[in-house]
Design a protein around this motif. Structure first.
Motif, short mmCIF file in Angstrom:
data_model
loop_
_atom_site.label_atom_id
_atom_site.label_comp_id
_atom_site.label_asym_id
_atom_site.label_seq_id
_atom_site.Cartn_x
_atom_site.Cartn_y
_atom_site.Cartn_z
N ALA A 267 0.83 -1.20 0.00
CA ALA A 267 0.00 0.00 0.00
C ALA A 267 0.87 1.26 0.00
CB ALA A 267 -0.92 -0.01 1.22
N GLU A 268 1.97 1.22 0.76
CA GLU A 268 2.88 2.37 0.80
C GLU A 268 3.47 2.64 -0.58
OE1 GLU A 268 6.86 3.77 3.30
OE2 GLU A 268 6.40 1.63 3.05
N LEU A 269 3.88 1.59 -1.26
CA LEU A 269 4.49 1.75 -2.58
C LEU A 269 3.47 2.22 -3.60
CD1 LEU A 269 7.19 1.49 -4.02
CD2 LEU A 269 6.66 -0.91 -4.48
N ALA A 270 2.24 1.73 -3.51
CA ALA A 270 1.19 2.16 -4.42
C ALA A 270 0.88 3.65 -4.23
CB ALA A 270 -0.06 1.33 -4.22
N ALA A 271 0.94 4.10 -2.98
CA ALA A 271 0.62 5.50 -2.69
C ALA A 271 1.78 6.44 -2.95
CB ALA A 271 0.19 5.62 -1.23
N ARG A 272 3.00 5.89 -2.92
CA ARG A 272 4.19 6.74 -3.07
C ARG A 272 5.11 6.15 -4.13
NH1 ARG A 272 7.20 7.63 2.32
NH2 ARG A 272 8.24 9.17 0.98
N PRO A 273 4.77 6.30 -5.41
CA PRO A 273 5.59 5.71 -6.47
C PRO A 273 7.01 6.25 -6.52
CG PRO A 273 3.90 7.18 -7.38
CD PRO A 273 3.57 6.99 -5.93
N GLU A 274 7.26 7.40 -5.87
CA GLU A 274 8.63 7.91 -5.84
C GLU A 274 9.57 7.00 -5.07
OE1 GLU A 274 6.54 9.85 -2.28
OE2 GLU A 274 6.04 9.30 -4.35
N LEU A 275 9.00 6.06 -4.30
CA LEU A 275 9.82 5.10 -3.57
C LEU A 275 10.33 3.97 -4.45
CD1 LEU A 275 7.70 4.63 -0.30
CD2 LEU A 275 9.74 6.03 -0.59
N LEU A 276 9.84 3.87 -5.67
CA LEU A 276 10.14 2.70 -6.52
C LEU A 276 11.63 2.40 -6.69
CD1 LEU A 276 7.47 2.66 -9.37
CD2 LEU A 276 8.20 0.71 -7.99
N PRO A 277 12.49 3.38 -6.99
CA PRO A 277 13.90 3.02 -7.20
C PRO A 277 14.51 2.28 -6.01
CG PRO A 277 13.49 5.21 -8.06
CD PRO A 277 12.24 4.80 -7.32
N ARG A 278 14.35 2.82 -4.80
CA ARG A 278 14.90 2.15 -3.63
C ARG A 278 14.14 0.87 -3.31
NH1 ARG A 278 16.72 6.48 1.05
NH2 ARG A 278 18.42 7.48 -0.12
N ARG A 373 -0.33 0.80 -10.02
CA ARG A 373 -1.17 1.93 -10.44
C ARG A 373 -2.44 1.46 -11.11
NH1 ARG A 373 -0.89 4.19 -15.41
NH2 ARG A 373 1.21 3.33 -15.73
N ARG A 374 -2.34 0.41 -11.90
CA ARG A 374 -3.47 -0.01 -12.73
C ARG A 374 -4.36 -1.05 -12.06
NH1 ARG A 374 -2.66 0.56 -18.37
NH2 ARG A 374 -4.73 -0.39 -18.49
N LEU A 375 -3.82 -1.79 -11.07
CA LEU A 375 -4.59 -2.86 -10.42
C LEU A 375 -4.74 -2.54 -8.94
CD1 LEU A 375 -2.95 -6.04 -12.03
CD2 LEU A 375 -4.83 -4.63 -12.91
N PRO A 376 -5.73 -1.74 -8.56
CA PRO A 376 -5.89 -1.36 -7.16
C PRO A 376 -6.26 -2.54 -6.27
CG PRO A 376 -7.81 -0.70 -8.44
CD PRO A 376 -6.80 -1.19 -9.43
N ASP A 377 -5.86 -2.45 -5.01
CA ASP A 377 -6.18 -3.47 -4.01
C ASP A 377 -5.74 -4.87 -4.47
OD1 ASP A 377 -7.40 -1.45 -2.51
OD2 ASP A 377 -9.31 -1.74 -3.55
N LEU A 378 -4.54 -4.94 -4.99
CA LEU A 378 -4.00 -6.21 -5.49
C LEU A 378 -3.82 -7.19 -4.33
CD1 LEU A 378 -2.88 -7.46 -8.15
CD2 LEU A 378 -0.62 -6.65 -7.43
#
Length: 422
Positions: A267-278, A373-378
């Motif tokens: 949920a954190e990653l879905a809400a904050r895509p800027e975290l993706l690289p790390r 982003r495209r598949l919510p509540d995965l």
């Protein structure tokens, strides 16, 4: 540990589902261990971060199969002739100076600036695949995304013509999974090899007739200029087609399984895509698709961290065990997106560091970012213990990943699995 010690068995469903408790136990015992693989071959496994780092840069350890002794050859060289000689002389099984010359032929295609320039094209591919899914419901993410996206990216990067991309059978990727001579699956294994070899021969002929500026064309041109042998050309095409996409498929699945086990992190990653690289670096460390390296050999009997290794015995480095070493990574079994520094060994180290690492990182960021982003509540659509982990010796990943997604009353509650389905 002496050569007479009883080997630790590195196979079986429970081991493949979660090898990390065993790796933790082995790290505590010491850095080098006698192990046995499904084919019956025994090897020396290096665990622990420092020991792995040293082994990956040890110039005494060579990769060429000619270094293997008779005991290793009896069980480890399971790819039959003539395919073994014709398809197994690629980069992973070469030593300098030949390794250096062959690697130079492919580095431009995977250069960071080039693959970064292709990012918009890769993003369009990912979105197009997800456009075919319903807005909510369920699907197998391996079949409809994780197995397709890396192959489409690879075809773009190496110049695989559309008609050959359409012809490629993903089942051919199973040729890297061990099937011994007495295994009932041996005929199917050998049929895959022959089919893949015919495909490679057809592809080489096509590229020779319609030569362009792409990587495959350049490799064929190098063969015609006698800079490559025929077996080297076929082996490098084999490596690109199999090692260039299946590990990324597996890494997408291991990353998704990890996130589905940690719904708060998902949920954190879905809400904050800027975290993706790390986050991608941490997911690579936490559960790497490259679980173990390929064989290495000493030319003579050699001491390795206090263990005597006979000449020609195989030495394998456990990248996954190294990446969970708490002496290098505090709280190593936990998932921390803010972990820094994060010098994991998911892509290896030294001269055999994965040449496609930059491309793989871009693929993972795009794949995970687009899916979240495209598949919510995965969420998983089956109990986790029903996931089937691939039996490949060196790799980790699941063959199917049934998920549900869309609006769900349990979203955010920490419930994750079939009981959370709407």
């Amino acid at each position: 540990m002496s050569p007479s010690s009883e080997p630790v068995e590195l196979y079986g469903p429970e081991y493949k589902r979660n090898p990390y408790p065993l790796y933790a136990e082995l790290r505590e015992r010491g850095p080098v261990h006698r192990v046995r693989f499904p084919s019956g071959v025994c090897a020396w496994l290096v665990t622990g971060y420092d020991a792995a780092h040293q082994a990956l840069t040890d110039p005494r350890l060579g990769k060429h199969h000619s270094r293997g002794n008779a005991a290793w050859r009896a069980r480890a060289s399971i790819m039959p002739e003539p395919q073994h000689s014709q398809l197994q002389v690629h980069l992973l099984h070469q030593d300098p100076p030949r390794h250096t010359a062959l690697r130079r032929l492919i580095t431009d295609a995977f250069a960071p600036q080039r693959v970064e320039s292709l990012r918009p094209r890769f993003q369009a591919m990912a979105d197009a695949l997800l456009d075919g899914l319903p807005d909510s419901g369920g699907t197998d993410l391996v079949e409809l995304f994780a197995a397709r996206f890396p192959f489409q990216v690879l075809a773009e990067v190496i110049g695989l013509p559309e008609e050959f991309a359409d012809r490629f059978d993903r089942d051919w990727g199973k040729v890297v999974q061990p099937v011994g001579p007495e295994d009932p699956g041996r005929p199917a294994y050998e049929a895959r090899l022959r089919g893949l070899q015919r495909y490679i021969a057809d592809l080489v002929r096509h590229k020779r007739a319609e030569c362009g500026e792409d990587l495959l064309s350049r490799l064929v041109a190098a063969r015609d200029a006698d800079r490559l042998g025929q077996e080297e050309l076929d082996s490098m095409v084999f490596q690109l087609l199999v090692a260039g996409q299946e590990p990324v498929t597996n890494q997408i699945t291991t990353a998704l399984v990890t996130l589905l086990r940690h719904p708060a992190r998902l949920a954190e990653l879905a809400a904050r895509p800027e975290l993706l690289p790390r986050a991608v670096e941490e997911l690579l460390r936490h559960d790497s698709a490259f679980e173990l390296t390929t064989w290495r050999f000493f030319a003579e009997d050699t001491e390795l961290h206090g263990t005597r290794i006979p000449a020609g015995d195989s030495v394998i480095v456990s990248l996954s065990a190294a990446n969970r070493d708490s002496r290098q990574f505090p709280d190593a079994d936990a998932l921390h997106f803010d972990r820094t520094p994060n010098p994991h060994l998911a892509f290896g180290h030294g001269i055999h560091f994965c040449p496609g690492a930059t491309l793989a990182r871009i693929e993972l960021r795009i794949a995970l970012g687009t899916l979240l982003r495209r598949l919510p509540d995965l969420r998983l659509a089956v109990p986790e213990d029903e996931l089937e982990w691939t039996p490949a010796v060196l790799a980790r990943g699941v063959g199917r990943l049934p998920v549900s997604y869309g609006s769900c009353p349990y979203a955010g509650s920490g419930v994750n699995g079939p009981d959370a389905a709407c």
